[in-house]
Design a protein around this motif. Structure first.
Motif, short mmCIF file in Angstrom:
data_model
loop_
_atom_site.label_atom_id
_atom_site.label_comp_id
_atom_site.label_asym_id
_atom_site.label_seq_id
_atom_site.Cartn_x
_atom_site.Cartn_y
_atom_site.Cartn_z
N GLN A 290 19.50 19.06 -25.41
CA GLN A 290 20.70 18.64 -26.13
C GLN A 290 20.41 17.62 -27.23
N THR A 291 19.33 16.84 -27.06
CA THR A 291 19.02 15.75 -27.99
C THR A 291 18.08 16.24 -29.08
N LEU A 292 18.29 15.78 -30.31
CA LEU A 292 17.43 16.17 -31.42
C LEU A 292 16.09 15.44 -31.36
N LEU A 293 16.14 14.09 -31.26
CA LEU A 293 14.92 13.29 -31.36
C LEU A 293 14.95 12.16 -30.34
N TYR A 294 13.82 11.94 -29.66
CA TYR A 294 13.75 10.93 -28.62
C TYR A 294 12.55 10.02 -28.84
N PHE A 295 12.78 8.72 -28.56
CA PHE A 295 11.68 7.76 -28.58
C PHE A 295 11.92 6.70 -27.52
N LYS A 296 10.87 6.39 -26.76
CA LYS A 296 10.93 5.29 -25.81
C LYS A 296 9.68 4.45 -26.00
N GLY A 297 9.84 3.17 -26.28
CA GLY A 297 8.70 2.29 -26.48
C GLY A 297 9.16 0.95 -27.01
N ALA A 298 8.19 0.13 -27.38
CA ALA A 298 8.51 -1.19 -27.93
C ALA A 298 8.91 -1.06 -29.40
N LYS A 299 9.94 -1.77 -29.77
CA LYS A 299 10.38 -1.75 -31.16
C LYS A 299 9.44 -2.55 -32.05
N HIS A 300 9.00 -3.69 -31.56
CA HIS A 300 8.19 -4.60 -32.39
C HIS A 300 6.70 -4.40 -32.10
#
Length: 486
Positions: A290-300
């Protein structure tokens, strides 16, 4: 360090009739195992040689093996480090829940081949463990291994240095991080020094200048203090990001303290995969995403990873895009599995280094990687065509407002299905785990360990040429490390 089979039986001589039965049983088992691996070799070679993914021009081995000699380091520098790791109660870095459970079961056991940590901070760099496990497996169970272990260095193509550099570094970081960049009071440095002093004192090193020695340095800080001394060797690294420079704070802005880029090169070194942290999803189990794009991690992040923060701000409010802070550890693992398995694309921006284990988690999750890292180097290039299953985007394009989402939405259902089918075909290539206790047992035939040795094999002509060039130099004249290449 001659291997002892974990499958060994008692050496006491049984009665004749029992011996005969045992011999017959063993013969049947051996034939069964041989037929099993013969079938799997044929089957896997067909499925892994898809013409659009595996380069038809990649150099092919002449004798189907590379001869490897294991340097005679003491056990304290490899499996003994795992004994040390499991004996600790652990702190916030070493105290992963999965590892606490393993520790509790190992308290009363003394294993020759202990398990590798499940702590994701360490597990992602476990190539050292699986390569060593394959070499330590008894020869009769190494059917299909591309590396052939030899016990005379004169017969070897390369010398493998069995130092668990990642475990050594992580032990120091977990116990006394403050002295990691120092030499005094730093047990990791003492181990690095022990390894280098021993190896450089051997006839094998003196004969080749170390050019045919293989070190596994998957953790970006592995063997941090002695890198200049082992620069001529074949280095197995996850990327070159940690080699170019130190943090300006750590180096005091002194160029003499910085890692010189001539120490690593695609000419002699091998980029190896991170160990994936998420389980494999087979194509037959794939469901609607269902989701187009996924990211999990540190922003900085630092250095090249500064692009990640800019991408985050551009994408966080885009419809169909999920940006989550965190790491697939014990608490975030299920969230990561769900996120990657329900998304069409998985974002892979540069971090502190150009790549991360996130890419290989995406591949195992059948999530099409979107790679935004202009300086990235990838495992097994020339053997694998990443453009057949990944989307590569220039940083300059990705940072244009709404450009990336529009680009990803432009792919048709047929194109995405084709990408996903190709992702499924390459999943086995990035697999280390052989499923045996201690890593001692037959390895996946098309898995990462065999692919690594095939890549090292391709380097041998250049390595041998460098050794010969060194020999012709007059005394006192050194051969410069010219490692520039594209």
């Amino acid at each position: 360090m001659a291997p002892k089979s974990t499958f060994a039986t008692s050496t006491a001589k049984p009665p004749c009739s029992v011996s005969t039965l045992f011999f017959s049983f063993t013969l049947i088992c051996t034939l069964s195992i041989s037929l099993f691996f013969l079938f799997n070799t044929t089957h896997q070679s067909k499925t892994s040689s898809h013409p659009s993914l595996m380069s038809q021009n990649a150099p092919q081995p002449l004798n189907n093996s590379i001869k490897v000699y294991i340097a005679d380091l003491p056990r304290s520098l490899n499996y003994g480090l795992l004994d040390k790791y499991w004996s600790f109660n652990g702190d916030s870095r070493l105290g992963n829940d999965a590892d606490r459970e393993i520790r509790s079961t190992l308290l009363s056991k003394k294993l020759k081949f202990p398990p590798y940590p499940e702590n994701p901070l360490i597990k992602q760099y476990s190539a050292e463990y699986w390569i060593m496990g394959d070499l330590m497996t008894p020869e009769e169970f190494r059917i299909g291994s591309f590396a052939r272990r030899v016990f005379d260095a004169n017969d070897a193509d390369v010398v493998f240095v069995p130092f668990f550099a990642t475990v050594s570094a992580e032990l120091q970081l977990g116990v006394a991080k403050g002295v990691f960049r120092k030499k005094v009071g730093n047990e990791d440095y003492e181990r690095q020094r022990e390894v280098v002093d021993f190896i450089k004192g051997t006839e094998e090193w003196k004969r080749s200048g170390g050019r045919d020695h293989v070190f596994v340095l998957t953790d970006p800080v592995a063997m941090w203090h002695v890198r200049a001394e082992i620069a001529p060797a074949i280095l197995l690294v996850v990327d070159f990001g940690g080699w170019y420079r130190l943090d300006s704070k750590a180096s005091n802005s002194s160029s003499s303290d910085m890692i010189q880029h001539t120490q690593v090169s695609l000419l002699k070194d091998v980029i190896v995969p991170y160990t994936h942290l998420l389980p494999r999803l087979h194509l037959s189990k794939n469901q609607k995403r269902q989701t187009l794009l996924y990211f999990k991690g540190a922003k900085h992040r630092h250095r090249g990873g500064l692009v990640r923060e800019k991408l985050w701000d551009l994408l966080v409010n885009e419809p169909g895009v999920i940006m989550e802070e965190g790491f697939p550890n014990a608490t975030g693992r299920e969230q990561s599995i769900k996120g990657m398995r329900t998304s069409e694309f998985c974002l892979h921006p540069a971090g502190d280094t150009p790549t991360s284990c996130r890419l290989f988690d995406a591949i195992q999750s059948l999530c099409i990687p979107v790679i935004i890292s202009d300086d990235i180097e990838l495992p097994f290039e020339g053997m694998v065509d990443y453009s057949e299953f990944s989307i590569f985007v220039a940083v300059s394009d990705a940072l244009q407002p709404s450009w990336l989402v529009g680009h990803l939405r432009s792919f048709s259902r047929e194109q995405k299905d084709r990408f996903r089918q190709n992702v499924a075909r390459v999943q086995p290539i990035f697999e280390y785990d052989n499923g045996y206790p201690g890593g001692i047992g037959p390895i996946p035939l098309d898995g990462a360990v065999n692919q690594i040795w095939k890549k090292v094999y391709q380097k041998l002509p250049m390595i041998k040429e460098a050794i010969v060039r060194e020999k012709r130099k007059p005394p006192g004249v050194s051969v410069p490390l010219r490692c520039h290449c594209t």
